[in-house]
Design an enzyme around this catalytic site. Structure first.
Site, PDB file in Angstrom:
ATOM      1  N   CYS A  13       5.081  -2.963   1.735  1.00  0.00           N
ATOM      2  CA  CYS A  13       3.820  -3.396   2.331  1.00  0.00           C
ATOM      3  C   CYS A  13       3.276  -4.689   1.714  1.00  0.00           C
ATOM      4  CB  CYS A  13       2.817  -2.254   2.288  1.00  0.00           C
ATOM      5  SG  CYS A  13       1.561  -2.437   3.559  1.00  0.00           S
ATOM      6  N   HIS A  47       5.062   3.134   3.617  1.00  0.00           N
ATOM      7  CA  HIS A  47       4.565   3.807   2.422  1.00  0.00           C
ATOM      8  C   HIS A  47       5.046   5.239   2.491  1.00  0.00           C
ATOM      9  CE1 HIS A  47       1.718   0.831   1.104  1.00  0.00           C
ATOM     10  NE2 HIS A  47       1.289   0.693   2.326  1.00  0.00           N
TER      11      HIS A  47
HETATM   12  N1  GLN Z   1      -3.331  -5.854   2.325  1.00  0.00           N
HETATM   13  C1  GLN Z   1      -2.171  -5.896   3.174  1.00  0.00           C
HETATM   14  C2  GLN Z   1      -2.514  -5.653   4.614  1.00  0.00           C
HETATM   15  O1  GLN Z   1      -3.519  -5.060   4.916  1.00  0.00           O
HETATM   16  C3  GLN Z   1      -1.145  -4.909   2.677  1.00  0.00           C
HETATM   17  C4  GLN Z   1      -1.614  -3.492   2.795  1.00  0.00           C
HETATM   18  C5  GLN Z   1      -0.798  -2.505   2.076  1.00  0.00           C
HETATM   19  O2  GLN Z   1      -0.108  -2.800   1.094  1.00  0.00           O
HETATM   20  N2  GLN Z   1      -0.925  -1.285   2.531  1.00  0.00           N
HETATM   21  O3  GLN Z   1      -1.767  -6.039   5.493  1.00  0.00           O
END
Ligand code: GLN
Length: 252
Positions: free
Chosen positions: A93, A190
């Site tokens: 992510c 995730h």
């Molecule tokens: N902040 C990033 C986004 O919202 C990554 C989010 C995350 O790692 N879940 O796209």
């Protein structure tokens, strides 16, 4: 045989249990009699990539990614060399986004590592939040997980990690998810990703051992009955359904 895993910046990048991916890699090594240790690097620590066999870069909020960004500039050269030298990386992510050239957020542009030629722009409508199921050429089992991101990633000419069966993926439009570059996997999944997808975990372990020991490695099979049942359950729950990100009304 033994492997050393580097966990980069869990003090800032550790959303939704990314740390579970480390435990999964360690356990699946140890169950086979392969030694495994993890070195945790916090933001001010020096990293000697020559000592590492697998690197995990986890997810984070935009704010945390911004905080990590400055530090990344100082490790960029060594990290890139490690990747070009077939070092194994699993980037989840926020970590996936940071492998690329930039992530343009509502509050400014976060410069990435520029290790993989990809770019991320913040969506202007809603976050992409839902379960996700992929089919990847690399694995016989489907890859299952959960995604929650505001960013929309364009992987350009790179190979995706998988084709989206259910969920949004890189940008909600292309039908693809994640990226594969050399021995790097970048993904929005995730979960944590690896306990849910033992074949992905073993792929990383195998690549790392092959690189380290310079020979073809066949990993001893493990009893993955429960892991397969859980994976199968999710696959069957979502296959054939049309994904609708859960909070389309929520503006970012
Ligand atoms: N902040 C990033 C986004 O919202 C990554 C989010 C995350 O790692 N879940 O796209």
């Amino acid at each position: 045989m033994n492997l050393t895993i580097g966990h980069l910046y869990p003090d800032l990048l550790n959303l939704y249990g990314d740390r579970g991916n480390i435990q999964c890699m360690m356990k699946r090594c140890q169950w086979r009699g392969i030694g495994a240790e993890t070195i945790i690097f916090e933001i001010d620590d020096e990293i000697d990539f020559s000592k590492l066999d697998i690197v995990l870069l986890g997810g984070g909020s935009d704010r945390e990614q911004m905080l990590v960004c400055d530090r990344l500039k100082s490790i960029r050269k060594d990290f890139k060399e490690y990747v070009e030298n077939n070092g194994v990386v699993i980037a989840v992510c926020g970590g996936f986004q940071l492998l690329g050239n930039y992530y343009a957020t509502a509050d400014g542009v976060i410069e990435g590592l520029g290790i993989v030629d990809l770019e991320t722009d913040r969506g202007t409508d809603y976050r992409l939040i839902d379960n996700i199921v992929l089919k990847s050429d690399l694995f016989s089992m489907p890859v299952v997980g959960f995604e929650n991101h505001g960013g929309r990633t364009n992987i350009k000419n790179n190979k995706p990690f998988g084709k989206v069966i259910y969920g949004s993926g890189n940008d909600g439009k292309s039908g693809y998810e994640g990226v594969i570059y050399k021995n790097v996997i970048g993904t929005y999944l995730h979960g944590p990703l690896l306990p849910k997808n033992p074949q992905v975990c073993d792929y990383l372990i195998q690549k790392a051992l092959e690189r380290k020991y310079g020979q073809t490695i066949e990993l001893a099979p493990l009893d993955d009955k429960e892991e397969k049942e859980a994976n199968d359950y999710i696959y069957n729950r979502f296959k054939g359904k049309v994904s609708k990100p859960q909070n389309q009304e929520q503006l970012v």
